[in-house]
Design a protein around this motif. Structure first.
Motif, PDB file in Angstrom:
ATOM      1  N   ARG A  94      -2.795   0.798   2.914  1.00 35.80           N
ATOM      2  CA  ARG A  94      -2.671   2.248   2.942  1.00 35.80           C
ATOM      3  C   ARG A  94      -3.994   2.919   3.274  1.00 35.80           C
ATOM      4  O   ARG A  94      -4.018   3.939   3.975  1.00 35.80           O
ATOM      5  CB  ARG A  94      -2.136   2.721   1.583  1.00 35.80           C
ATOM      6  CG  ARG A  94      -2.080   4.240   1.398  1.00 35.80           C
ATOM      7  CD  ARG A  94      -1.343   4.963   2.493  1.00 35.80           C
ATOM      8  NE  ARG A  94       0.036   4.518   2.626  1.00 35.80           N
ATOM      9  CZ  ARG A  94       0.847   4.922   3.601  1.00 35.80           C
ATOM     10  NH1 ARG A  94       0.396   5.726   4.569  1.00 35.80           N
ATOM     11  NH2 ARG A  94       2.086   4.487   3.651  1.00 35.80           N
ATOM     12  N   ASP A  98      -3.951   5.641   6.490  1.00 33.70           N
ATOM     13  CA  ASP A  98      -4.163   7.078   6.300  1.00 33.70           C
ATOM     14  C   ASP A  98      -5.273   7.665   7.160  1.00 33.70           C
ATOM     15  O   ASP A  98      -5.437   8.888   7.196  1.00 33.70           O
ATOM     16  CB  ASP A  98      -4.478   7.355   4.818  1.00 33.70           C
ATOM     17  CG  ASP A  98      -3.267   7.192   3.924  1.00 33.70           C
ATOM     18  OD1 ASP A  98      -2.134   7.218   4.451  1.00 33.70           O
ATOM     19  OD2 ASP A  98      -3.453   7.035   2.703  1.00 33.70           O
ATOM     20  N   GLU A 141       4.245   0.900   4.857  1.00 32.14           N
ATOM     21  CA  GLU A 141       3.862  -0.310   4.128  1.00 32.14           C
ATOM     22  C   GLU A 141       4.980  -1.342   4.075  1.00 32.14           C
ATOM     23  O   GLU A 141       4.756  -2.501   3.756  1.00 32.14           O
ATOM     24  CB  GLU A 141       3.393   0.063   2.717  1.00 32.14           C
ATOM     25  CG  GLU A 141       2.045   0.799   2.744  1.00 32.14           C
ATOM     26  CD  GLU A 141       1.519   1.136   1.367  1.00 32.14           C
ATOM     27  OE1 GLU A 141       0.680   0.368   0.852  1.00 32.14           O
ATOM     28  OE2 GLU A 141       1.943   2.168   0.807  1.00 32.14           O
TER      29      GLU A 141
END
Length: 310
Positions: A94, A98, A141
């Motif tokens: 993650r 991002d 994910e």
């Protein structure tokens, strides 16, 4: 847009080339897997994507894991708008997902949600799919579960190996990925969630999975050989040694052979299956070069009652 491209094998190079050639986007850097040992000397060699990026004068990043802070820091410095991905080969955490404003967008070689996973083209051939394709989707994910931007379709030809099909999809998919980047930049493309129905999975085909079961129908033997070509390569056992079966031909007129039973004529070698026979077109004995099946059979002098797979 400013892009950071992630990919590793030869199949990812057409997409990288398409983005480099685009007059709308800048490939600021490339992310690949670390150099790996190759050849007889087992020297470290850069992957095809890294080699192509270096030829083009593009910065190459090779993190052991894409969650490494040094890699994430460099990615933040580059500040990409989007990260297109083709067969990168590592899970993205993650913290990496991002960073780009428009996320990481993957070119996957199936019509999602079918054949999520590492080997979609191989599984399409193994399953006897008549049509497959490619999809671009926003990476989440989960395993290839993100919303889809675009798709293309491709017919699976009766003689296609997974290598043949993947090559066509790589070149066709390069245009799809480039168009997806254009649409994201324009704001004209919106990712659509994948349907809950029709999900299938395509795990990596291991060497042990590629062993031929001669008791299944000839059509399935043919699909298994084509689906495992060029890698990991379908194989069987003869006289206690592994024999790689590179290609076979369907011969429905030959029906009197049991599973794995061999028959040799002047110009051909046949093996029985659970239905009719297949012709052994090309094989590769252990430690030798590929050869025609008939030449192999004459050379080993098949005895009465000898079978493949015993």
């Amino acid at each position: 847009m400013k892009l950071v491209f992630a990919g590793t094998p030869e199949v990812a190079v057409p997409a990288l080339d398409a983005l480099i050639a685009s007059d709308r986007h800048e490939v600021a850097a490339v992310v690949t897997r670390p150099d790996a040992p190759a050849g007889r000397g087992r020297h470290l060699v850069a992957c095809p994507v890294a080699q192509r990026a270096e030829e083009a004068g593009i910065e190459v990043l090779k993190p052991v894991k894409p969650g490494e802070e040094s890699f994430l820091a460099r990615l933040r410095e580059i500040a990409p708008d989007c990260c297109p991905v083709v067969a990168y080969g590592a899970l993205l955490p993650r913290t990496a997902l991002d960073i780009p404003a428009h996320g990481w967008v993957n070119l996957h070689f199936s019509l999602l949600p079918a054949w999520r996973g590492a080997a979609p083209v191989q599984h399409a051939v193994l399953a006897g799919d008549e049509v497959t394709g490619a999809s671009t989707f926003l990476i989440e994910e989960g395993l290839d579960s993100g919303p889809v931007y675009g798709v293309l379709t491709e017919n699976v030809r009766p003689t296609d190996t997974s290598g043949d099909l993947l090559t066509r999809l790589a070149f066709a998919g390069s245009g799809l990925l480039s168009a997806t980047m254009d649409g994201i930049e324009d704001g004209t493309l919106k990712a659509v969630p994948q349907p809950a129905e029709g999900v299938t999975y395509a795990p990596k085909i291991k060497v042990e999975d590629a062993r031929i079961d001669w008791s299944v129908p000839a059509l399935r033997v043919d699909r298994g050989v084509r689906g495992c070509a060029p890698a990991p390569g379908a194989w069987t056992v003869f006289r206690g040694e592994r024999l790689k079966v590179m290609s076979v031909g369907l011969v429905p007129e030959v029906k009197n052979l049991g599973p794995g039973e061999l028959s040799v004529t002047k110009n051909a070698a046949y093996s029985g299956t659970g239905s009719h026979a297949v012709e052994l077109l090309w094989v590769q004995p252990q430690g030798k070069k590929p050869m025609k099946g008939a030449d192999w059979a004459r050379g080993v002098r098949i005895g009465a009652g000898e079978r493949l797979g015993a």
